[in-house]
Design an enzyme around this catalytic site. Structure first.
Site, PDB file in Angstrom:
ATOM      1  N   CYS A   1    -117.854  61.962 -17.460  1.00 49.20           N
ATOM      2  CA  CYS A   1    -117.113  61.361 -18.567  1.00 49.20           C
ATOM      3  C   CYS A   1    -115.852  62.181 -18.843  1.00 49.20           C
ATOM      4  CB  CYS A   1    -118.005  61.319 -19.810  1.00 49.20           C
ATOM      5  SG  CYS A   1    -117.184  60.590 -21.235  1.00 49.20           S
TER       6      CYS A   1
ATOM      7  N   TYR B   1    -110.558  55.930  -4.949  1.00 48.71           N
ATOM      8  CA  TYR B   1    -111.833  56.631  -4.742  1.00 48.71           C
ATOM      9  C   TYR B   1    -112.931  55.660  -4.321  1.00 48.71           C
ATOM     10  CZ  TYR B   1    -110.123  61.184  -5.881  1.00 48.71           C
ATOM     11  OH  TYR B   1    -109.444  62.368  -5.816  1.00 48.71           O
TER      12      TYR B   1
ATOM     13  N   ARG C   1    -112.476  55.063  -0.674  1.00 49.66           N
ATOM     14  CA  ARG C   1    -112.942  56.220   0.109  1.00 49.66           C
ATOM     15  C   ARG C   1    -114.465  56.334   0.076  1.00 49.66           C
ATOM     16  NH1 ARG C   1    -110.120  61.217  -2.073  1.00 49.66           N
ATOM     17  NH2 ARG C   1    -111.568  62.267  -0.682  1.00 49.66           N
TER      18      ARG C   1
ATOM     19  N   GLN D   1    -115.268  72.594   0.812  1.00 48.08           N
ATOM     20  CA  GLN D   1    -114.279  71.925  -0.036  1.00 48.08           C
ATOM     21  C   GLN D   1    -114.524  70.419  -0.013  1.00 48.08           C
ATOM     22  OE1 GLN D   1    -110.122  73.732   0.843  1.00 48.08           O
ATOM     23  NE2 GLN D   1    -111.417  74.337   2.552  1.00 48.08           N
ATOM     24  N   ASN D   2    -115.409  69.975   0.866  1.00 45.51           N
ATOM     25  CA  ASN D   2    -115.582  68.539   1.068  1.00 45.51           C
ATOM     26  C   ASN D   2    -116.409  67.910  -0.047  1.00 45.51           C
ATOM     27  OD1 ASN D   2    -114.203  69.079   3.358  1.00 45.51           O
ATOM     28  ND2 ASN D   2    -115.935  68.880   4.745  1.00 45.51           N
ATOM     29  N   VAL D   3    -116.069  66.656  -0.335  1.00 49.46           N
ATOM     30  CA  VAL D   3    -116.754  65.934  -1.413  1.00 49.46           C
ATOM     31  C   VAL D   3    -117.639  64.824  -0.832  1.00 49.46           C
ATOM     32  CG1 VAL D   3    -114.879  66.414  -3.061  1.00 49.46           C
ATOM     33  CG2 VAL D   3    -114.794  64.306  -1.711  1.00 49.46           C
TER      34      VAL D   3
ATOM     35  N   CYS E   1    -120.750  57.929 -24.974  1.00 50.40           N
ATOM     36  CA  CYS E   1    -119.646  57.956 -25.941  1.00 50.40           C
ATOM     37  C   CYS E   1    -118.584  56.886 -25.666  1.00 50.40           C
ATOM     38  CB  CYS E   1    -118.995  59.333 -25.955  1.00 50.40           C
ATOM     39  SG  CYS E   1    -117.919  59.636 -24.537  1.00 50.40           S
TER      40      CYS E   1
ATOM     41  N   HIS F   1    -115.185  71.467  -4.617  1.00 54.78           N
ATOM     42  CA  HIS F   1    -114.324  70.413  -5.182  1.00 54.78           C
ATOM     43  C   HIS F   1    -115.109  69.201  -5.669  1.00 54.78           C
ATOM     44  CE1 HIS F   1    -110.672  72.203  -2.789  1.00 54.78           C
ATOM     45  NE2 HIS F   1    -110.948  72.876  -3.895  1.00 54.78           N
TER      46      HIS F   1
ATOM     47  N   THR G   1    -110.380  73.659   8.052  1.00 52.43           N
ATOM     48  CA  THR G   1    -109.560  73.607   6.833  1.00 52.43           C
ATOM     49  C   THR G   1    -108.150  74.088   7.136  1.00 52.43           C
ATOM     50  OG1 THR G   1    -109.261  74.392   4.560  1.00 52.43           O
ATOM     51  CG2 THR G   1    -110.437  75.891   6.039  1.00 52.43           C
TER      52      THR G   1
HETATM   53  C1  BJW Z   1    -110.216  69.886  12.438  1.00 51.67           C
HETATM   54  C2  BJW Z   1    -110.649  68.722  13.092  1.00 51.67           C
HETATM   55  C3  BJW Z   1    -111.882  68.797  13.795  1.00 51.67           C
HETATM   56  C4  BJW Z   1    -108.787  68.295  12.062  1.00 51.67           C
HETATM   57  N1  BJW Z   1    -112.560  69.953  13.827  1.00 51.67           N
HETATM   58  N2  BJW Z   1    -110.917  71.000  12.491  1.00 51.67           N
HETATM   59  C5  BJW Z   1    -101.993  79.769  -5.145  1.00 51.67           C
HETATM   60  C6  BJW Z   1    -100.834  79.537  -4.421  1.00 51.67           C
HETATM   61  C7  BJW Z   1    -100.217  78.275  -4.473  1.00 51.67           C
HETATM   62  C8  BJW Z   1    -100.730  77.238  -5.245  1.00 51.67           C
HETATM   63  C9  BJW Z   1    -101.878  77.484  -5.961  1.00 51.67           C
HETATM   64  C10 BJW Z   1    -102.491  78.729  -5.912  1.00 51.67           C
HETATM   65  N3  BJW Z   1    -103.612  78.683  -6.679  1.00 51.67           N
HETATM   66  C11 BJW Z   1    -103.715  77.433  -7.199  1.00 51.67           C
HETATM   67  C12 BJW Z   1    -102.665  76.682  -6.804  1.00 51.67           C
HETATM   68  C13 BJW Z   1    -102.395  75.251  -7.135  1.00 51.67           C
HETATM   69  C14 BJW Z   1    -103.184  74.277  -6.288  1.00 51.67           C
HETATM   70  C15 BJW Z   1    -102.874  74.526  -4.817  1.00 51.67           C
HETATM   71  O1  BJW Z   1    -103.622  75.113  -4.077  1.00 51.67           O
HETATM   72  N4  BJW Z   1    -101.731  74.027  -4.374  1.00 51.67           N
HETATM   73  C16 BJW Z   1    -101.297  74.210  -2.978  1.00 51.67           C
HETATM   74  C17 BJW Z   1    -101.543  72.921  -2.185  1.00 51.67           C
HETATM   75  C18 BJW Z   1     -99.844  74.567  -2.979  1.00 51.67           C
HETATM   76  N5  BJW Z   1    -104.609  74.408  -6.553  1.00 51.67           N
HETATM   77  C19 BJW Z   1    -105.204  73.789  -7.548  1.00 51.67           C
HETATM   78  O2  BJW Z   1    -104.586  73.072  -8.335  1.00 51.67           O
HETATM   79  C20 BJW Z   1    -106.687  74.012  -7.722  1.00 51.67           C
HETATM   80  N6  BJW Z   1    -106.954  74.381  -9.062  1.00 51.67           N
HETATM   81  C21 BJW Z   1    -106.641  75.566  -9.570  1.00 51.67           C
HETATM   82  O3  BJW Z   1    -106.153  76.434  -8.892  1.00 51.67           O
HETATM   83  O4  BJW Z   1    -106.952  75.715 -10.905  1.00 51.67           O
HETATM   84  C22 BJW Z   1    -106.394  76.832 -11.606  1.00 51.67           C
HETATM   85  C23 BJW Z   1    -104.989  76.429 -11.984  1.00 51.67           C
HETATM   86  C24 BJW Z   1    -104.822  75.417 -12.879  1.00 51.67           C
HETATM   87  C25 BJW Z   1    -103.512  75.047 -13.255  1.00 51.67           C
HETATM   88  C26 BJW Z   1    -102.411  75.679 -12.684  1.00 51.67           C
HETATM   89  C27 BJW Z   1    -102.607  76.693 -11.726  1.00 51.67           C
HETATM   90  C28 BJW Z   1    -103.917  77.073 -11.392  1.00 51.67           C
HETATM   91  C29 BJW Z   1    -107.466  72.736  -7.483  1.00 51.67           C
HETATM   92  C30 BJW Z   1    -107.380  72.260  -6.087  1.00 51.67           C
HETATM   93  C31 BJW Z   1    -108.135  70.935  -5.963  1.00 51.67           C
HETATM   94  C32 BJW Z   1    -107.976  70.316  -4.584  1.00 51.67           C
HETATM   95  N7  BJW Z   1    -108.459  68.987  -4.618  1.00 51.67           N
HETATM   96  C33 BJW Z   1    -108.477  68.198  -3.381  1.00 51.67           C
HETATM   97  C34 BJW Z   1    -108.935  66.779  -3.729  1.00 51.67           C
HETATM   98  C35 BJW Z   1    -110.451  66.752  -3.981  1.00 51.67           C
HETATM   99  C36 BJW Z   1    -110.945  65.411  -4.365  1.00 51.67           C
HETATM  100  C37 BJW Z   1    -110.758  64.373  -3.293  1.00 51.67           C
HETATM  101  O5  BJW Z   1    -111.351  64.468  -2.215  1.00 51.67           O
HETATM  102  O6  BJW Z   1    -109.982  63.457  -3.541  1.00 51.67           O
HETATM  103  O7  BJW Z   1    -109.369  68.805  -2.435  1.00 51.67           O
HETATM  104  S1  BJW Z   1    -106.916  68.202  -2.524  1.00 51.67           S
HETATM  105  C38 BJW Z   1    -107.602  68.229  -0.902  1.00 51.67           C
HETATM  106  O8  BJW Z   1    -107.242  69.456  -0.239  1.00 51.67           O
HETATM  107  C39 BJW Z   1    -109.130  68.283  -1.110  1.00 51.67           C
HETATM  108  C40 BJW Z   1    -109.540  69.280  -0.058  1.00 51.67           C
HETATM  109  O9  BJW Z   1    -110.806  69.808  -0.377  1.00 51.67           O
HETATM  110  C41 BJW Z   1    -108.415  70.269  -0.088  1.00 51.67           C
HETATM  111  C42 BJW Z   1    -108.306  71.113   1.144  1.00 51.67           C
HETATM  112  O10 BJW Z   1    -108.032  70.332   2.274  1.00 51.67           O
HETATM  113  P1  BJW Z   1    -108.715  70.684   3.677  1.00 51.67           P
HETATM  114  O11 BJW Z   1    -110.165  70.505   3.578  1.00 51.67           O
HETATM  115  O12 BJW Z   1    -108.229  71.979   4.143  1.00 51.67           O
HETATM  116  O13 BJW Z   1    -108.186  69.472   4.593  1.00 51.67           O
HETATM  117  P2  BJW Z   1    -106.759  69.313   5.321  1.00 51.67           P
HETATM  118  O14 BJW Z   1    -106.579  67.871   5.604  1.00 51.67           O
HETATM  119  O15 BJW Z   1    -105.689  69.996   4.586  1.00 51.67           O
HETATM  120  O16 BJW Z   1    -106.947  70.112   6.693  1.00 51.67           O
HETATM  121  C43 BJW Z   1    -107.821  69.657   7.691  1.00 51.67           C
HETATM  122  C44 BJW Z   1    -107.897  70.737   8.780  1.00 51.67           C
HETATM  123  O17 BJW Z   1    -108.877  70.339   9.709  1.00 51.67           O
HETATM  124  C45 BJW Z   1    -106.589  70.930   9.556  1.00 51.67           C
HETATM  125  O18 BJW Z   1    -106.327  72.317   9.669  1.00 51.67           O
HETATM  126  C46 BJW Z   1    -106.889  70.340  10.936  1.00 51.67           C
HETATM  127  O19 BJW Z   1    -106.214  71.023  12.001  1.00 51.67           O
HETATM  128  C47 BJW Z   1    -108.365  70.534  11.035  1.00 51.67           C
HETATM  129  N8  BJW Z   1    -109.086  69.565  11.875  1.00 51.67           N
HETATM  130  N9  BJW Z   1    -109.768  67.726  12.922  1.00 51.67           N
HETATM  131  C48 BJW Z   1    -112.086  71.017  13.213  1.00 51.67           C
HETATM  132  N10 BJW Z   1    -112.389  67.687  14.478  1.00 51.67           N
HETATM  133 ZN    ZN Z   2    -119.021  60.428 -22.667  1.00 50.03          ZN
END
Ligand code: BJW
Ligand code: ZN
Length: 264
Positions: free
Chosen positions: A140, A70, A73, A104-106, A167, A132, A205
């Protein structure tokens, strides 16, 4: 690939006819700012497995490795600036329509674009709902302490990771990892906004991560339209009324120009 002028026209007409608009953005929006996406050819997960870095288990197993990732990044993102896609969305949100940016961006780049675009005015309508969390905040692992954090972590010894001043618990990035719940108020607001929208712009996304990827479905299910802006197809493509196949840094300014030429 050239951008389809008819698609641009239809998207612009849909937005012009709408008063309430939501945006779901993902990593692709920041790609043209130099922030790596997660998935795909140049994505972060190509070199780092998510389960080794972006889960609570990974942090328990090797806190230093996760902190260092992190920190790396954060350093990279600190030098990045909003691109024309962020600015176009900020202009849209600061305009006459009711617009809510959900991200979703951080990386804080929507906020930076909002503040710069608003100038001396109020940036609030263009400040995003961050699903996110933020890479520029820490919290903490033991209590409710949460603060902004931009500095590099100390690297001299294995024991000197940042600690909570309240803490003494271990601090961690204030981001949402896999298996963790999103802030209930934030995700509820995102679904409410999406449900009330006549149009949802789904930008940069892969729509693979839930519940974020389900947010635009609320617009669709309530009878609204989805406009997708992404160079490639996603699982939401079949639901989209218009798909604009291009990068957000190019397509979004064109879309706004097209709207302005309609006088809306
Ligand atoms: C362009 C471009 C340009 C390129 N112009 N476009 C339902 C079904 C299946 C699974 C689940 C479900 N519900 C929940 C889950 C589990 C899980 C999940 O989703 N898993 C799947 C992957 C299978 N979800 C979770 O665990 C979430 N929590 C949750 O549901 O809690 C309840 C629960 C708890 C316990 C058990 C079950 C449920 C939490 C998800 C947290 C995601 N965290 C991250 C990291 C954040 C911190 C960090 O930055 O390090 O978030 S993972 C990562 O992916 C990050 C992003 O926000 C997220 C999404 O990614 P994003 O933004 O879509 O990016 P990419 O790279 O995937 O795509 C980029 C896109 O841009 C592409 O399409 C390109 O084509 C395009 N592109 N250049 C325009 N110039
Ligand atoms: Zn604390």
């Amino acid at each position: 690939m050239g951008l389809d002028a008819d698609a641009l026209n239809r998207a612009s007409a849909l937005i012009s006819q709408s008063d309430i608009i939501s945006v779901l953005s993902g990593a692709g929006v920041s790609a043209e700012s130099g922030v790596p996406t997660f998935r795909g050819e140049d994505g972060l997960w190509k070199n780092y497995a998510p389960e080794e870095l972006a889960t609570p288990g990974a942090f328990r197993r090797d806190s230093r490795l996760v902190w260092e990732w992190y920190d790396w990044r954060r350093g990279l993102i600190r030098d990045c600036h909003p691109n024309p896609g962020h600015y176009a969305l900020a202009r849209l949100a600061l305009g006459p329509k009711r617009v809510r940016i959900v991200t979703q961006n951080v990386d804080g780049l929507h906020e930076a674009a909002a503040r710069k675009t608003a100038g001396d005015g109020d940036p609030t309508p263009a400040l995003p709902l961050e699903l996110h969390g933020s890479i520029f905040r820490v919290k903490c692992t033991s209590c409710t302490y949460k603060v902004p954090h931009r500095e590099p972590i100390p690297t001299e010894t294995a024991e000197d990771l940042p600690r909570c001043p309240v803490c003494a618990g271990l601090l961690r990035p204030d981001v949402v990892w896999f298996g963790e719940s999103l802030d209930p108020e934030v995700i509820s607001e995102a679904f409410e906004v999406a449900q009330a929208s006549q149009v949802c712009l789904v930008v940069g996304t892969s729509a693979l991560v839930h519940p974020a990827a389900s947010v635009p479905m609320a617009t669709h299910q309530a009878g609204g339209s989805l406009i997708e802006i992404n160079p490639t197809e996603t699982p939401l493509t079949p639901m989209a009324e218009v798909s604009l196949r291009g990068t957000s840094g190019k397509v979004l300014p064109l879309l706004l120009d097209e709207m302005n030429s309609r006088g809306t």
